[in-house]
Design an enzyme around this catalytic site. Structure first.
Site, PDB file in Angstrom:
ATOM      1  N   TYR A   1       0.854  -1.187   0.000  1.00 15.58           N
ATOM      2  CA  TYR A   1       0.000   0.000   0.000  1.00 15.58           C
ATOM      3  C   TYR A   1       0.889   1.234   0.000  1.00 15.58           C
ATOM      4  O   TYR A   1       1.664   1.472   0.930  1.00 15.58           O
ATOM      5  CB  TYR A   1      -0.877  -0.034   1.239  1.00 15.58           C
ATOM      6  CG  TYR A   1      -2.097   0.855   1.183  1.00 15.58           C
ATOM      7  CD1 TYR A   1      -3.289   0.377   0.668  1.00 15.58           C
ATOM      8  CD2 TYR A   1      -2.063   2.145   1.685  1.00 15.58           C
ATOM      9  CE1 TYR A   1      -4.425   1.173   0.640  1.00 15.58           C
ATOM     10  CE2 TYR A   1      -3.193   2.950   1.660  1.00 15.58           C
ATOM     11  CZ  TYR A   1      -4.373   2.460   1.139  1.00 15.58           C
ATOM     12  OH  TYR A   1      -5.490   3.260   1.114  1.00 15.58           O
TER      13      TYR A   1
ATOM     14  N   TYR B   1      -0.541   3.820 -10.728  1.00 15.23           N
ATOM     15  CA  TYR B   1      -1.565   3.058 -11.448  1.00 15.23           C
ATOM     16  C   TYR B   1      -2.953   3.658 -11.199  1.00 15.23           C
ATOM     17  O   TYR B   1      -3.580   4.164 -12.126  1.00 15.23           O
ATOM     18  CB  TYR B   1      -1.541   1.567 -11.074  1.00 15.23           C
ATOM     19  CG  TYR B   1      -2.620   0.795 -11.800  1.00 15.23           C
ATOM     20  CD1 TYR B   1      -2.571   0.659 -13.189  1.00 15.23           C
ATOM     21  CD2 TYR B   1      -3.710   0.262 -11.127  1.00 15.23           C
ATOM     22  CE1 TYR B   1      -3.586   0.009 -13.882  1.00 15.23           C
ATOM     23  CE2 TYR B   1      -4.723  -0.389 -11.810  1.00 15.23           C
ATOM     24  CZ  TYR B   1      -4.662  -0.510 -13.185  1.00 15.23           C
ATOM     25  OH  TYR B   1      -5.663  -1.139 -13.854  1.00 15.23           O
TER      26      TYR B   1
END
Lengths: 390, 145
Positions: A285, A333
């Site tokens: 993360y 992304y």
């Protein structure tokens, strides 16, 4: 009662287009990702008897998992809206697996979608900000969520000598990864100087140290390992899982540079019977660059305090000791809010299936995913493998 | 300057704390059963769950445990304040709290700097505990734990 290591598998993955995807609803991002994941698995929607999702910032349904189920035209007998902020991604997979192992459900969809880029109004954004911090002890001081993470990075720099350049390097490397993944939100090449020259947000973080704001959704289909063997895609087995919830407020954290990831990671490694040295590829993360550096340490990929030099030495990209976020992560992304961490899991499943065209980590058998939230208030780790036993 | 900014939502747990701030006292809760000193204000002790908690004024002194200078306001109401420096203060009594520095030029703030509380009245009967540096020289580089 044994653990559920190797008893449950991810058998389908799906993701919607990400980036700026105007005109769609948060429900659509959930449903479309789920439709694609079911098609990938070769499973009819009527076989789904469980569904987990997370709340949407844009469409705050009180029963989001029920609203998503209705949109899909399914009536599950196991359902919940998981809300442990950023840790919800890995935590949802762990919860779905526990439900399958316990016999509460046979086939569980874990999905998450939101449109924070296109759907967020100013009023919603302010509301989300205020509600995300304590109304008495934090919000009146103008505490951005980003600032809680910035406080941890600042202290890490002071304690261990981590540099701004090392933080920036995380963004540069994962941008290179995003360039290999079709459809990524940000693909323009990036240099350390670009990151350092981008606008200061909350020191030490500049704009390009921070995750994106995107639209997008991701979904996973889980079922028992036994059923998984008869399905069309190579199963990705859940080998280990661990969570940790250490505090709500950053000011109540015992340490702000060593986090609950040590606990969640330790539990996941123990369940899987592996260690950090066995992991081939990881999804970490990456809400901020410094977060990744601290997680590399707390998950045992390097020693405490050595995350900066570890990144600088090229260990988190292809050919390095532990390639991470091979899809580009939330820094490049997509980061539509809570769905951000789910893309890491989709990507790790693709790596283990050998489907990560152009960015495949050769021979990847074991992958780790770590999700976290709230200035390290919540941490969840899962370990995935190509075989039911490590 | 604080129009539209979030005001503390005071409840039974925190009424005494905010009343203390309004009269210029930073209160900490001391547990009569186990001696624990806690921030933030609760109806029970976060260590032993005892209900015998006593408010006592803190010294108001502490050091900067970490900080971040905010350039991008969290909402338009904070636009005129940027850049401002959020601090995680470690109080002399042990607990840490979030606040902001007053009168701190960006680039001069460092970990370990000694601070003391000042009260900033932002609404009738509502004062926020902010901090000012006692000696704006950085005197401390934290050692790795």
């Amino acid at each position: 009662m044994g653990s559920y290591t190797g008893q449950v598998a991810i058998v389908g993955v799906g993701e919607t287009p990400v980036g700026k995807v105007p005109g769609k609803s948060a429900l659509w991002f959930n449903a479309e990702a789920t439709r694609l994941a079911l098609a990938d698995a070769g499973i009819d929607k009527h076989q789904v008897d469980g569904l987990l999702t997370c709340p949407s910032f844009v469409a705050p349904f009180h029963r989001m998992s029920v609203a998503v189920s209705e949109y899909l035209g399914i009536q599950p007998t196991f359902s919940n809206t998981v809300n442990v902020s950023g840790a919800s991604a890995a935590a949802s997979v762990s919860l779905a697996a526990a439900a399958i192992h316990a016999g509460l459900a046979e086939t569980v969809v874990v999905c998450c979608g939101d449109n924070m880029l296109s759907g967020m109004t100013r009023d919603l954004a302010v509301k989300a900000l205020i509600e995300s911090r304590d109304p008495q002890y934090e919000a009146p001081f103008g505490l951005l969520v980003a600032t809680t993470f910035a406080l941890t990075a600042q202290r890490h720099m002071a304690e261990y000598g981590t540099t701004r350049e090392q933080l920036a390097r995380v963004a540069v490397i994962t941008r290179e990864h995003a360039r290999r993944k079709p459809g990524a939100h940000m693909t323009a090449p990036l240099t350390v100087d670009d990151v350092l020259a981008s606008k200061s947000i909350t020191t030490p973080y500049h704009m390009l140290d921070c995750a994106l704001v995107s639209d997008g959704g991701a979904a996973l289909v889980l079922t028992s390992a036994e059923r998984a063997r008869d399905l069309r895609k190579k199963p990705v087995y859940l080998l280990g899982a661990g969570e940790s919830y250490t505090q709500e407020h950053i000011f109540c954290a015992e340490s702000i540079t060593t986090t609950g990831a040590r606990i969640s990671g330790g539990k996941a490694y123990a369940m899987a019977g592996v260690g950090p040295g066995d992991i081939d590829v990881a999804g970490i993360y990456d809400c901020f660059t410094g977060t990744v550096i601290m997680m590399l340490e707390d998950l045992g990929f390097c020693k405490k305090g050595e995350g900066g030099p570890f990144v600088e030495a090229g260990h988190i990209t292809f050919g390095g000791r532990i390639p991470i976020n091979t899809h580009g992560g939330m820094l490049s992304y997509a980061h539509p809010g809570l769905p951000g961490g789910f893309f890491h899991i989709v990507e790790m499943a693709r790596q283990l299936r050998g489907e990560a065209d152009g960015r495949q980590v050769e021979g990847a058998d074991l992958a780790l995913c770590h999700s976290l939230g709230g200035g390290f208030a919540t941490n969840a780790t899962i370990i995935l493998g190509t075989e039911p036993h490590a | 300057m604080s129009a539209g900014k979030p005001l503390p939502r005071i409840d039974d747990d925190t009424r005494a704390y905010w009343a203390g701030c309004a009269r210029g006292e930073l209160l900490l809760q001391h547990c009569r059963d186990c001696g624990y000193v806690q921030f933030y204000q609760r109806a029970l002790c976060g260590r032993c769950l005892g209900a015998g908690l006593e408010h006592r004024p803190a010294s108001g002194r502490g050091t900067i445990y970490s900080f971040s200078t905010v350039y991008r306001p969290p909402s338009p109401e904070f636009k005129d304040d940027v850049p401002y420096t959020v601090v995680l203060v470690e109080l002399a009594e042990g607990p840490r709290m979030i606040s902001t520095l007053v009168d701190a030029a960006p680039g001069t703030v460092g970990l370990g700097q000694a601070v003391e509380v000042v009260f900033d009245t932002i609404a009738p009967e509502v004062a926020l505990p902010r901090f000012r540096r006692v000696d704006p020289r950085c005197t401390f580089t934290p050692a790795a734990p």
